[in-house]
Scaffold this active site. Structure first.
Site, PDB file in Angstrom:
ATOM      1  N   HIS A   1       3.139   3.035   0.299  1.00  8.77           N
ATOM      2  CA  HIS A   1       2.123   3.170   1.334  1.00  8.77           C
ATOM      3  C   HIS A   1       2.488   4.193   2.404  1.00  8.77           C
ATOM      4  O   HIS A   1       1.655   4.984   2.825  1.00  8.77           O
ATOM      5  CB  HIS A   1       1.824   1.815   1.973  1.00  8.77           C
ATOM      6  CG  HIS A   1       0.765   1.873   3.013  1.00  8.77           C
ATOM      7  ND1 HIS A   1      -0.541   2.196   2.736  1.00  8.77           N
ATOM      8  CD2 HIS A   1       0.818   1.663   4.337  1.00  8.77           C
ATOM      9  CE1 HIS A   1      -1.252   2.169   3.837  1.00  8.77           C
ATOM     10  NE2 HIS A   1      -0.447   1.847   4.834  1.00  8.77           N
TER      11      HIS A   1
ATOM     12  N   HIS B   1      -7.199  -1.578  -2.154  1.00  8.86           N
ATOM     13  CA  HIS B   1      -6.143  -0.703  -1.667  1.00  8.86           C
ATOM     14  C   HIS B   1      -4.803  -1.403  -1.821  1.00  8.86           C
ATOM     15  O   HIS B   1      -4.605  -2.494  -1.301  1.00  8.86           O
ATOM     16  CB  HIS B   1      -6.390  -0.353  -0.196  1.00  8.86           C
ATOM     17  CG  HIS B   1      -5.399   0.594   0.361  1.00  8.86           C
ATOM     18  ND1 HIS B   1      -4.825   0.424   1.586  1.00  8.86           N
ATOM     19  CD2 HIS B   1      -4.879   1.736  -0.144  1.00  8.86           C
ATOM     20  CE1 HIS B   1      -3.998   1.410   1.818  1.00  8.86           C
ATOM     21  NE2 HIS B   1      -3.996   2.216   0.784  1.00  8.86           N
TER      22      HIS B   1
ATOM     23  N   ASP C   1      -1.472   4.362  -3.093  1.00  8.12           N
ATOM     24  CA  ASP C   1      -0.995   5.472  -2.283  1.00  8.12           C
ATOM     25  C   ASP C   1       0.095   6.169  -3.080  1.00  8.12           C
ATOM     26  O   ASP C   1       1.156   5.592  -3.322  1.00  8.12           O
ATOM     27  CB  ASP C   1      -0.425   4.970  -0.956  1.00  8.12           C
ATOM     28  CG  ASP C   1      -1.500   4.366  -0.070  1.00  8.12           C
ATOM     29  OD1 ASP C   1      -2.584   4.957   0.014  1.00  8.12           O
ATOM     30  OD2 ASP C   1      -1.247   3.307   0.518  1.00  8.12           O
TER      31      ASP C   1
END
Length: 125
Positions: free
Chosen positions: A80, A38, A67
């Site tokens: 993010h 991530h 993201d």
């Protein structure tokens, strides 16, 4: 509309990771866990940067999960959070002072009110 640069980065990363494995049974393996990175290798390099994604791939991640959020005109941002003051210098730029707004955001614990600069409000960057 999708920003061409964001799409190019996404497709390059996808092709690099996808080329490592091509069998469908790869997703159902039981010998070791599937590793999803991530924001790239954000413990080593600033998150959501191309070097962070490349480092994660070099370190052996199976997938990079960025993201991606849209602005009000559909341009995609790799970021993010939807609020910008914590990770950018937007507060120091007088041309964006009028874009600071208060919004109610639904969270898992209920609605929260935030006053900040939000990526969804930027169409002139």
């Amino acid at each position: 509309r999708i920003h061409p640069g964001a799409m190019i980065i996404f497709l390059q990363l996808l092709s690099q990771v996808s080329s490592l494995h091509s069998k469908a049974d790869y997703f159902y393996r039981k010998d070791y866990p599937l590793v999803i990175s991530h924001r790239g290798a954000c413990g080593y390099i600033p998150e959501h940067s191309l070097p962070a994604y490349e480092m994660a791939i070099y370190m052996g991640t199976d997938f990079v999960e960025p993201d991606i959020i849209p602005s009000s005109n559909g341009t995609l941002f790799i970021h993010h959070d939807s609020y910008l003051s914590g990770t950018t210098n937007v507060a120091d730029l007088p041309q964006y002072a009028s874009k600071k707004v208060t919004k109610t955001i639904n969270t898992v614990t209920g609605p929260e009110t935030w006053t900040d600069w939000f990526s969804t409000d930027f169409t002139d960057v």
